[in-house]
Scaffold this motif. Structure first.
Motif, short mmCIF file in Angstrom:
data_model
loop_
_atom_site.label_atom_id
_atom_site.label_comp_id
_atom_site.label_asym_id
_atom_site.label_seq_id
_atom_site.Cartn_x
_atom_site.Cartn_y
_atom_site.Cartn_z
N ASN A 175 0.82 -1.22 0.00
CA ASN A 175 0.00 0.00 0.00
C ASN A 175 0.85 1.27 0.00
O ASN A 175 0.44 2.29 -0.55
N TYR A 203 -8.57 -0.65 7.29
CA TYR A 203 -7.21 -1.09 7.65
C TYR A 203 -6.42 -1.36 6.37
O TYR A 203 -6.80 -2.20 5.57
N GLU A 258 -11.20 -1.86 1.10
CA GLU A 258 -11.24 -3.33 1.18
C GLU A 258 -12.64 -3.76 0.71
O GLU A 258 -13.64 -3.20 1.16
N ASP A 302 -8.13 -3.13 -1.89
CA ASP A 302 -7.16 -3.77 -1.00
C ASP A 302 -7.66 -5.18 -0.70
O ASP A 302 -8.54 -5.39 0.13
N VAL A 353 -5.89 -7.71 0.45
CA VAL A 353 -4.92 -8.44 1.27
C VAL A 353 -5.60 -9.58 2.03
O VAL A 353 -5.06 -10.69 2.12
C1 LIG Z 1 -3.14 -7.14 6.97
C2 LIG Z 1 -3.58 -6.11 6.03
C3 LIG Z 1 -2.68 -5.20 5.47
C4 LIG Z 1 -1.25 -5.12 5.90
O1 LIG Z 1 -0.51 -6.23 5.54
P1 LIG Z 1 0.89 -6.54 6.28
O2 LIG Z 1 1.38 -7.75 5.54
O3 LIG Z 1 0.57 -6.76 7.73
O4 LIG Z 1 1.77 -5.38 6.08
C5 LIG Z 1 -3.15 -4.34 4.51
N1 LIG Z 1 -4.43 -4.34 4.12
C6 LIG Z 1 -5.33 -5.18 4.65
C7 LIG Z 1 -6.74 -5.16 4.16
C8 LIG Z 1 -4.95 -6.08 5.64
O5 LIG Z 1 -5.83 -6.89 6.20
#
Ligand SMILES: *Cc1c(COP(=O)(O)O)cnc(C)c1O
Length: 464
Positions: free
Chosen positions: A127, A156, A229, A262, A264
């Motif tokens: 990010n 987040y 997200e 996002d 992740v």
């Molecule tokens: C966990 C998370 C992050 C950060 O990832 P890291 O690997 O801990 O740096 C970023 N965005 C989202 C939506 C997350 O859940």
């Protein structure tokens, strides 16, 4: 095989840990008093702690161990790659086979127009890349005033200075002088807590239209991107009303701004498709990936970008990169993780079998007297604890008091379920079986019963 794990007695391990190890998102004083739980081994969906207790991991670590623990194939690939080429960088016109193969695989799996990846060691770094990437993109396109990124309260996006600024967590902004300039926030689509008298669909539209209002307020010529997200994870598994994402997509299409999804947490099968963008019909220009990419076996993340973004960025030298961008061992592990997920049709199994099974059982928890709402998307789910079911009321006690109490009962009942304020959340490994889901639900129910009884006894079932 000999174990690497240190088998000092638990109390000694805890004392050394408290003396020398500063933990993330932990109050150090509390840790020293109570001692951290020491996890020593794991297999499938089950953790073992230093006392030999077996715990069902309802959180897949930190939302990442999608493929489950103890996959020998990943260990073998890591060892082989370390022997062959443990490290080389991808700076200055060099590359290596694991990064090449993984980028090709990601282009195959990601939505149509996302065909290039910029690697990082995790989601926060990715990010941070995105902040610089979208600003540089507009500068390259001859629109250097487009620099502001719009995000959401209670989002987040990571914990580095850049990514925590991009996130909307007030407790994080309160420490260390965040956010950095040039980030603006709109409200989250959290109907249960903030929807008032509106129905969810009206509320979803209202919250999405805040984006359009914010673009107008800032001037479209000043806005670079919107980041969100698909489902807020760390914010409490907040699944937006169905009306939300189509309206956000309409607004992004109507205005000249980039959309960053996002993914992740939502990526790599979590919502029942390879990406949350498919589940919610989002067409991102950039997608942040990490966590499930390697199932947490190695630290790796990245930004997947559209052909259009890649083409513009190819016009300049992007003065950005991490020593471990595309690290060969992490890339090889991620590639093997994805290969196994495809070979075992893990995402299809989640979609067709285990997520529907969990959904039926999870939603039934909504009938519990302690629970105001039970929501689920694929393999991520939340419960809102409440003192008053009908009213969607919060507790009079400080936020998190009851959630913490419930989480403690979960630990005692050998289930890892996290609390976010007074919401309980799960995101188990995607390999969880139906019978393991039964166990998860049994333990969750018992924990809810016990926490509820305690809340009643302590006089905490009072709305605030
Ligand atoms: C966990 C998370 C992050 C950060 O990832 P890291 O690997 O801990 O740096 C970023 N965005 C989202 C939506 C997350 O859940």
């Amino acid at each position: 095989m000999n174990k690497i794990t240190n088998h000092l007695p638990t109390e000694e391990l805890q004392a050394i840990d408290a003396a020398h190890h500063m933990h993330p998102f932990t109050a150090g004083g509390q840790l020293a008093l109570r001692g951290a739980r020491v996890i020593t081994a794991a297999k499938g969906v089950t953790l073992t702690d230093s006392e030999g207790t077996e715990i069902l991991d309802g959180m897949a670590g930190l939302w990442c161990v999608n493929i489950g623990y103890g996959r020998e194939e990943l260990a073998d690939v890591a060892a082989r790659q370390m022997r062959e080429l443990p490290y080389y960088n991808t700076f200055f016109m060099t590359t290596h086979v694991p990064a090449i193969a993984l980028s090709q695989k990601l282009a195959e799996l990601a939505p149509d127009n996302l065909n290039q990846v910029f690697f990082a060691a995790g989601g926060s770094e990715a990010n941070d890349t995105n902040i610089r990437l979208v600003r540089t993109y507009w500068t390259e396109k001859g629109k250097p005033s487009k620099q502001v990124i719009i995000s959401r309260h209670n989002a987040y996006h990571g914990s580095s200075v850049g990514s925590a600024s991009l996130g909307g967590m007030s407790a994080m902004h309160a420490q260390g002088g965040l956010p950095i300039p040039g980030i603006e926030y709109i409200d989250q689509p959290h109907w249960y807590a903030e929807g008032g008298e509106m129905n969810p669909q009206e509320f979803g539209l209202e919250r999405a239209r805040q984006l359009e209002a914010k673009i107008a307020e800032l001037g479209e010529e000043n806005v670079a991107a919107f980041i969100a997200e698909p489902v807020q994870g760390a914010g409490g598994v907040i699944i937006p009303p169905e009306s939300y994402w189509p309206e956000i997509q309409r607004i992004c299409d109507a205005h000249e701004i980039l959309l960053i999804a996002d993914e992740v947490i939502t990526g790599f099968g979590r919502t029942g498709n390879w990406f949350g963008s498919e589940t919610f019909a989002i067409r991102p220009d950039i997608m942040t990936i990490a966590k499930g990419l390697s199932s947490g076996y190695a630290p790796i993340g990245g930004s997947m970008v559209s052909d259009e973004v890649a083409e513009v960025m190819a016009g300049c030298e992007f003065n950005h990169g991490y020593t471990y961008s595309g690290h060969p061992v992490a890339a090889a592990v991620a590639l093997e993780n994805l290969r196994i997920m495809q070979e075992e049709k893990l995402v299809e199994k989640v979609q067709d079998v285990t997520a529907p099974y969990l959904k039926q059982k999870w939603e039934a928890l909504g009938d519990h007297p302690f629970v105001g709402e039970a929501r689920i998307s694929g393999m991520m789910a939340s419960l809102a604890l409440t003192p008053d079911k009908g009213a969607r009321a919060p507790f009079a006690a400080p936020s998190g008091t009851l959630g913490y109490m419930c989480r403690d009962r979960c630990f005692a009942n050998k289930l890892i379920m996290r609390h976010v304020g007074d919401r309980m959340v799960i995101a188990p490994p995607l390999v969880i079986t139906k019978s393991e889901i039964d166990t998860l639900i049994e333990r969750a129910t018992r924990s809810l019963d016990e926490a509820y009884a305690q809340a009643v006894a302590d006089g905490l079932m009072v709305a605030g």
